[in-house]
Design a protein around this motif. Structure first.
Motif, PDB file in Angstrom:
ATOM      1  N   GLY A   1      23.376 -33.094 -28.603  1.00 56.61           N
ATOM      2  CA  GLY A   1      23.034 -32.232 -29.727  1.00 56.61           C
ATOM      3  C   GLY A   1      21.697 -31.540 -29.558  1.00 56.61           C
ATOM      4  O   GLY A   1      21.545 -30.356 -29.885  1.00 56.61           O
ATOM      5  N   ILE A   2      20.722 -32.267 -29.010  1.00 60.34           N
ATOM      6  CA  ILE A   2      19.397 -31.678 -28.787  1.00 60.34           C
ATOM      7  C   ILE A   2      19.449 -30.620 -27.697  1.00 60.34           C
ATOM      8  O   ILE A   2      18.919 -29.512 -27.849  1.00 60.34           O
ATOM      9  CB  ILE A   2      18.385 -32.792 -28.449  1.00 60.34           C
ATOM     10  N   HIS A   3      20.122 -30.937 -26.603  1.00 60.14           N
ATOM     11  CA  HIS A   3      20.190 -30.000 -25.482  1.00 60.14           C
ATOM     12  C   HIS A   3      20.993 -28.744 -25.827  1.00 60.14           C
ATOM     13  O   HIS A   3      20.719 -27.650 -25.302  1.00 60.14           O
ATOM     14  CB  HIS A   3      20.785 -30.688 -24.254  1.00 60.14           C
ATOM     15  N   SER A   4      21.973 -28.879 -26.708  1.00 56.15           N
ATOM     16  CA  SER A   4      22.791 -27.725 -27.095  1.00 56.15           C
ATOM     17  C   SER A   4      22.127 -26.889 -28.183  1.00 56.15           C
ATOM     18  O   SER A   4      22.593 -25.784 -28.489  1.00 56.15           O
ATOM     19  CB  SER A   4      24.160 -28.196 -27.587  1.00 56.15           C
TER      20      SER A   4
ATOM     21  N   VAL B   1      20.477 -35.939 -39.207  1.00 57.26           N
ATOM     22  CA  VAL B   1      21.612 -36.652 -38.635  1.00 57.26           C
ATOM     23  C   VAL B   1      22.267 -37.472 -39.747  1.00 57.26           C
ATOM     24  O   VAL B   1      21.585 -38.200 -40.478  1.00 57.26           O
ATOM     25  CB  VAL B   1      21.173 -37.568 -37.479  1.00 57.26           C
ATOM     26  N   ILE B   2      23.578 -37.342 -39.865  1.00 54.89           N
ATOM     27  CA  ILE B   2      24.337 -38.056 -40.894  1.00 54.89           C
ATOM     28  C   ILE B   2      25.480 -38.791 -40.199  1.00 54.89           C
ATOM     29  O   ILE B   2      26.270 -38.185 -39.489  1.00 54.89           O
ATOM     30  CB  ILE B   2      24.899 -37.084 -41.948  1.00 54.89           C
ATOM     31  N   GLU B   3      25.549 -40.102 -40.399  1.00 52.09           N
ATOM     32  CA  GLU B   3      26.589 -40.883 -39.718  1.00 52.09           C
ATOM     33  C   GLU B   3      26.994 -42.082 -40.560  1.00 52.09           C
ATOM     34  O   GLU B   3      26.212 -42.600 -41.356  1.00 52.09           O
ATOM     35  CB  GLU B   3      26.087 -41.347 -38.338  1.00 52.09           C
TER      36      GLU B   3
ATOM     37  N   TYR C   1      23.943 -32.777 -39.188  1.00 51.80           N
ATOM     38  CA  TYR C   1      24.615 -32.949 -37.895  1.00 51.80           C
ATOM     39  C   TYR C   1      25.317 -34.300 -37.922  1.00 51.80           C
ATOM     40  O   TYR C   1      24.684 -35.337 -38.079  1.00 51.80           O
ATOM     41  CB  TYR C   1      23.607 -32.891 -36.744  1.00 51.80           C
ATOM     42  N   TRP C   2      26.644 -34.271 -37.786  1.00 49.20           N
ATOM     43  CA  TRP C   2      27.445 -35.501 -37.789  1.00 49.20           C
ATOM     44  C   TRP C   2      27.883 -35.818 -36.361  1.00 49.20           C
ATOM     45  O   TRP C   2      28.750 -35.136 -35.817  1.00 49.20           O
ATOM     46  CB  TRP C   2      28.659 -35.313 -38.693  1.00 49.20           C
TER      47      TRP C   2
ATOM     48  N   PHE D   1      17.346 -39.097 -40.706  1.00 47.74           N
ATOM     49  CA  PHE D   1      18.624 -39.786 -40.526  1.00 47.74           C
ATOM     50  C   PHE D   1      19.097 -40.359 -41.852  1.00 47.74           C
ATOM     51  O   PHE D   1      18.383 -41.129 -42.496  1.00 47.74           O
ATOM     52  CB  PHE D   1      18.477 -40.904 -39.494  1.00 47.74           C
ATOM     53  N   ILE D   2      20.302 -39.955 -42.256  1.00 45.54           N
ATOM     54  CA  ILE D   2      20.962 -40.536 -43.423  1.00 45.54           C
ATOM     55  C   ILE D   2      22.129 -41.364 -42.917  1.00 45.54           C
ATOM     56  O   ILE D   2      23.036 -40.845 -42.258  1.00 45.54           O
ATOM     57  CB  ILE D   2      21.473 -39.455 -44.392  1.00 45.54           C
TER      58      ILE D   2
END
Length: 336
Positions: free
Chosen positions: A57-60, A70-72, A148-149, A93-94
Motif C-alpha cells: 500500500g505504501i509503495h503503490s 488503516v482499517i481492519e 485503507y482496508w 489504525f482503526i
C-alpha cells in the motif's frame, strides 16, 4: 567484531528460527522441526502478513503516512502486527475486534495507539462475530476519506508473504521436507506454503490443521474457545480446487498440545501451535520412518496465560484433565 544489525524494528520480521524438537514425540521415527513464528517482533506469523500488505500500500501510494487510515478486522495477532507497523510509519489504525478478543491483546493495541471498535453482539442469523465485524469495516471505510482496508481475508499478499516463510524453511533444513503442518484461519499460511511447494515441484505433503467447529472445509460452524484458529466460513483465499489432508483438532486437544509442548520442549506457544502438535500426534501413523516434518508455530503463549495456561480456566471448560500432560513433564526431565 561482526554485529548483525537491522534498520528499524520491521527489519526483525521474518528470519525466524527453525528448531529441531527432540523430545516432543520420542517414538516417532522421523525428524521434527518447528518454525518459531513466535520470534517475530509482534509475536506472531501475522507480522509477515501485515508487513507484506501494508508495504504494498505504501509503495503503490494508496497508503500515505500521517494521512491515511488503516482499517481492519482482526481477532488479535494481525491487529498487533498492523498496529506496530502503523506506529512505525505514522499511520492511524482503526481495529475492529469482538467480545472474544483478550484483554491483553486490547492492552497491546492501545499501547500502540490503535483505535478500537468493539463488536459486542454477534450476527443474529449466524451467531458469529465476523459478519458484523466486516460490516463495521465497510461502514468505517465509507466514513473515512483516506481509509485503507488491507482485507487479510482476500488479499493475495497474505499468502505471498509465506513464500518467504517457506523459503526460509527449505534453506534451513539439512535435507528434503516431507511433511509440513499449517494451522488454518484466513488460510494465508496454508495457501502460501502450498503455492511455494507447487511452484518448486516439491514432493512435500502439506497438512491443514483446522479446528473442530470450523467451517473452512465444509463442516458446520460451532462455538470455539481458541481464538485465531479455524473460521466461521471458508475464506476467499482458500482455493476450492485445492485439496489437503485435513486434521480437525478440538479445543481440548489444542490445550493439551500446548501443555505438552511446554513440558517437553520448554516452548510457550499459542493455541494454534498446540493444535499443530496434536495434529502431528494424530497423523503419526502415516509418517514413514526417516521422514522430515516441520510444524509451523504461529504465535507465542503469553497472550494465553489466562486461558490455555490457566489451570482454573481449563478446569472450568474441560474438567480435571491435567493427567493428559502431567506425565510428559516428568518424561522431559530424563532428556540429559
Amino acid at each position: 567484531m561482526t554485529r548483525n544489525t537491522v534498520q528499524g524494528i520491521l527489519g526483525c520480521i521474518g528470519g525466524t528460527p527453525l528448531v529441531e524438537l527432540d523430545g516432543l514425540l520420542r517414538d516417532v521415527p522421523a525428524r521434527v522441526f518447528a518454525k518459531l513464528e513466535l520470534a517475530n517482533p509482534g509475536g506472531s506469523i501475522k507480522d509477515r502478513t501485515a508487513l507484506n500488505m501494508l508495504l504494498h500500500g505504501i509503495h503503490s501510494g494508496e497508503l500515505v503516512p500521517h494521512r491515511s487510515v488503516v482499517i481492519e478486522s482482526s481477532s488479535g495477532n494481525l491487529a498487533v502486527g498492523i498496529a506496530q507497523i502503523c506506529r512505525y510509519f505514522g499511520l492511524r489504525f482503526i481495529c475492529v475486534v469482538d467480545a472474544k478478543t483478550t484483554q491483553q491483546n486490547l492492552a497491546i493495541l492501545r499501547a500502540f495507539q490503535a483505535e478500537i471498535e468493539l463488536i459486542e453482539e454477534p450476527d443474529p442469523a449466524t451467531g458469529e462475530f465476523l459478519p458484523i465485524r466486516l460490516q463495521r469495516v465497510r461502514e468505517l471505510m465509507a466514513r473515512e476519506p483516506h481509509g485503507y482496508w488491507p482485507n487479510q481475508y482476500a488479499n493475495p499478499r497474505n499468502p505471498q508473504a509465506h513464500h518467504r516463510t517457506m523459503q526460509e524453511i527449505v534453506d534451513a533444513l539439512p535435507g528434503d521436507l516431507d511433511f509440513i503442518f499449517c494451522a488454518t484461519s484466513t488460510c494465508g499460511t496454508l495457501t502460501g506454503v502450498t503455492e511455494y511447494v507447487r511452484e518448486h515441484r516439491m514432493g512435500t505433503t502439506v497438512i491443514a490443521v483446522d479446528a473442530v467447529g470450523s467451517a473452512i472445509f465444509g463442516d458446520e460452524s460451532r462455538r470455539r474457545l481458541i481464538p485465531g484458529h479455524g473460521a466461521s466460513a471458508p475464506p476467499p483465499l482458500l482455493d476450492p480446487a485445492s485439496t489437503w489432508p485435513v486434521v480437525h483438532v478440538s479445543d481440548l486437544d489444542a490445550v493439551v498440545g500446548c501443555r505438552r509442548l511446554m513440558a517437553r520442549e520448554a516452548i510457550l506457544a499459542g493455541g494454534s501451535s498446540g493444535a499443530v502438535v496434536s495434529a502431528l500426534e494424530r497423523y503419526r501413523d502415516q509418517i514413514p520412518a526417516g521422514a522430515t516434518c516441520v510444524l509451523v508455530f504461529p504465535d507465542r503463549g503469553e497472550r494465553y496465560l489466562n486461558t490455555i495456561y490457566s489451570d482454573t480456566w481449563v478446569r472450568q471448560n474441560f474438567g480435571e484433565v491435567s493427567h493428559l500432560w502431567k506425565e510428559s513433564g516428568i518424561a522431559a526431565a530424563g532428556r540429559l
